[in-house]
Write a protein that holds these residues in place. Structure first.
Motif, PDB file in Angstrom:
ATOM      1  N   TRP A   1      -7.369  26.577 119.589  1.00 13.54           N
ATOM      2  CA  TRP A   1      -7.036  27.948 119.207  1.00 13.54           C
ATOM      3  C   TRP A   1      -6.954  28.821 120.750  1.00 13.54           C
ATOM      4  N   MET A   2      -7.474  28.429 121.840  1.00 11.05           N
ATOM      5  CA  MET A   2      -7.366  29.060 122.953  1.00 11.05           C
ATOM      6  C   MET A   2      -7.539  28.166 124.091  1.00 11.05           C
ATOM      7  N   PRO A   3      -7.257  28.127 125.420  1.00 14.58           N
ATOM      8  CA  PRO A   3      -7.554  27.495 126.548  1.00 14.58           C
ATOM      9  C   PRO A   3      -8.947  27.734 126.729  1.00 14.58           C
ATOM     10  N   LEU A   4      -9.879  26.698 127.001  1.00 11.83           N
ATOM     11  CA  LEU A   4     -11.171  26.935 127.367  1.00 11.83           C
ATOM     12  C   LEU A   4     -11.392  26.512 129.142  1.00 11.83           C
ATOM     13  N   GLY A   5     -12.325  27.488 129.503  1.00 13.54           N
ATOM     14  CA  GLY A   5     -12.929  26.874 130.861  1.00 13.54           C
ATOM     15  C   GLY A   5     -14.301  25.947 130.514  1.00 13.54           C
ATOM     16  N   ASP A   6     -15.102  26.336 131.602  1.00  9.23           N
ATOM     17  CA  ASP A   6     -16.326  25.851 131.725  1.00  9.23           C
ATOM     18  C   ASP A   6     -17.316  25.832 130.593  1.00  9.23           C
ATOM     19  N   THR A   7     -18.177  25.083 130.262  1.00  6.26           N
ATOM     20  CA  THR A   7     -19.271  25.208 129.260  1.00  6.26           C
ATOM     21  C   THR A   7     -20.363  25.943 129.850  1.00  6.26           C
ATOM     22  N   LEU A   8     -20.453  26.980 129.436  1.00  2.00           N
ATOM     23  CA  LEU A   8     -21.665  28.032 129.943  1.00  2.00           C
ATOM     24  C   LEU A   8     -22.920  27.775 129.358  1.00  2.00           C
ATOM     25  N   TYR A   9     -22.849  27.222 127.996  1.00  2.00           N
ATOM     26  CA  TYR A   9     -24.206  27.061 127.305  1.00  2.00           C
ATOM     27  C   TYR A   9     -23.741  26.120 126.082  1.00  2.00           C
TER      28      TYR A   9
ATOM     29  N   LEU B   1      -5.262  34.386 120.268  1.00  2.00           N
ATOM     30  CA  LEU B   1      -5.762  33.140 119.723  1.00  2.00           C
ATOM     31  C   LEU B   1      -4.408  32.590 119.361  1.00  2.00           C
ATOM     32  N   GLN B   2      -4.186  31.080 119.389  1.00  3.45           N
ATOM     33  CA  GLN B   2      -2.936  30.282 118.959  1.00  3.45           C
ATOM     34  C   GLN B   2      -3.333  29.290 117.978  1.00  3.45           C
ATOM     35  N   GLY B   3      -2.666  28.689 117.528  1.00  6.29           N
ATOM     36  CA  GLY B   3      -2.614  27.553 116.966  1.00  6.29           C
ATOM     37  C   GLY B   3      -2.866  27.766 115.318  1.00  6.29           C
ATOM     38  N   LYS B   4      -3.753  27.109 114.642  1.00  8.22           N
ATOM     39  CA  LYS B   4      -3.926  27.292 113.313  1.00  8.22           C
ATOM     40  C   LYS B   4      -4.901  28.327 112.837  1.00  8.22           C
ATOM     41  N   VAL B   5      -4.944  29.363 113.675  1.00  8.89           N
ATOM     42  CA  VAL B   5      -5.747  30.421 113.253  1.00  8.89           C
ATOM     43  C   VAL B   5      -4.979  31.616 112.794  1.00  8.89           C
ATOM     44  N   ARG B   6      -5.234  32.060 111.548  1.00 12.21           N
ATOM     45  CA  ARG B   6      -4.442  33.244 111.002  1.00 12.21           C
ATOM     46  C   ARG B   6      -5.023  34.555 111.445  1.00 12.21           C
ATOM     47  N   THR B   7      -4.372  35.467 112.154  1.00 10.14           N
ATOM     48  CA  THR B   7      -4.911  36.529 112.531  1.00 10.14           C
ATOM     49  C   THR B   7      -4.517  37.728 111.518  1.00 10.14           C
ATOM     50  N   VAL B   8      -5.430  38.408 111.135  1.00 10.45           N
ATOM     51  CA  VAL B   8      -5.246  39.425 110.014  1.00 10.45           C
ATOM     52  C   VAL B   8      -5.714  40.962 110.502  1.00 10.45           C
ATOM     53  N   SER B   9      -5.069  41.873 109.837  1.00 10.52           N
ATOM     54  CA  SER B   9      -5.347  43.252 110.184  1.00 10.52           C
ATOM     55  C   SER B   9      -5.937  43.989 109.081  1.00 10.52           C
ATOM     56  N   THR B  10      -6.113  43.259 107.969  1.00 11.28           N
ATOM     57  CA  THR B  10      -6.855  43.861 106.853  1.00 11.28           C
ATOM     58  C   THR B  10      -7.765  43.081 106.442  1.00 11.28           C
ATOM     59  N   LEU B  11      -8.995  43.860 105.847  1.00 11.09           N
ATOM     60  CA  LEU B  11      -9.852  43.018 104.986  1.00 11.09           C
ATOM     61  C   LEU B  11      -9.475  42.133 103.979  1.00 11.09           C
ATOM     62  N   HIS B  12      -8.622  42.773 103.066  1.00 10.78           N
ATOM     63  CA  HIS B  12      -7.942  42.290 101.897  1.00 10.78           C
ATOM     64  C   HIS B  12      -7.364  40.893 102.140  1.00 10.78           C
ATOM     65  N   ASP B  13      -6.416  41.048 103.445  1.00  6.64           N
ATOM     66  CA  ASP B  13      -5.716  39.615 103.806  1.00  6.64           C
ATOM     67  C   ASP B  13      -6.549  38.718 104.350  1.00  6.64           C
ATOM     68  N   GLY B  14      -7.674  39.103 105.217  1.00  8.46           N
ATOM     69  CA  GLY B  14      -8.706  38.188 105.467  1.00  8.46           C
ATOM     70  C   GLY B  14      -9.220  37.134 104.432  1.00  8.46           C
ATOM     71  N   LEU B  15      -9.758  38.042 103.411  1.00  6.99           N
ATOM     72  CA  LEU B  15     -10.437  37.569 102.132  1.00  6.99           C
ATOM     73  C   LEU B  15      -9.509  36.542 101.423  1.00  6.99           C
TER      74      LEU B  15
END
Length: 173
Positions: free
Chosen positions: A40-48, A67-81
């Motif tokens: 979904w995103m480039p990661l750096g060090d593990t902090l915990y 975010l990139q990849g297989k994540v759907r970004t939504v701007s409304t609650l209806h779309d998210g649900l």
């Protein structure tokens, strides 16, 4: 005492198996969590990172603010649900809302889905030390942070854009 063994022959095996069994009791492995988030995103060090039978909590550095990849970004609650109803991984980018407010809105609109989000976020606190809990709470209340929920493994992820950190939270819900 050349060739002497500290334990009678064969007794080390049960002890080694017991240790392996304890290691297998973790809900998640760090490499698996990094692989999921790294899609979904480039990661750096593990902090915990802490994972027990009932929870996992991880914090990772990132330079990403999207975010990139297989994540759907939504701007409304209806779309998210609707996306959650299709078992899609969803990033809720609801204008003016913190991740905490988003999780409350999901809970109010759809109790079963909301309980999944809330349970993951709350259960994971049992795997956090005090500093991690404090940073996690700050991210939950930050209007610059993004809440992501992955229903396939009930993972709650917070991308804290201000601190450039990613929080991974999962309980055994």
């Amino acid at each position: 005492m050349t060739g002497a063994r500290p334990y009678p022959r064969g007794l080390w095996r049960p002890a080694a198996l017991a240790l392996l069994g304890l290691a297998a009791c973790a809900l998640d492995r760090e490499a698996e969590v990094r692989a999921q988030l790294g899609g979904w995103m480039p990661l750096g060090d593990t902090l915990y990172f802490e994972s027990k039978l009932e929870c996992t909590a991880g914090v990772f550095a990132t330079q990403a603010d999207f975010l990139q990849g297989k994540v759907r970004t939504v701007s409304t609650l209806h779309d998210g649900l609707a996306a959650l109803g299709k078992e899609a991984t969803v990033a809720f980018e609801l204008e003016g809302m913190t991740p905490d407010q988003v999780s409350q809105a999901v809970m109010s609109a759809d109790l079963p889905k909301g309980l999944g989000v809330l349970s993951s976020g709350l259960s994971a606190r049992a795997c956090m030390d005090e500093d991690t809990k404090s940073a996690y709470l700050g991210a939950l209340k930050s209007p610059a942070a993004l809440l992501v929920f992955a229903p396939e493994n009930n993972a709650l992820v917070i991308l804290d854009r201000d601190r450039r950190q990613v929080f991974f939270a999962r309980g055994d819900v």
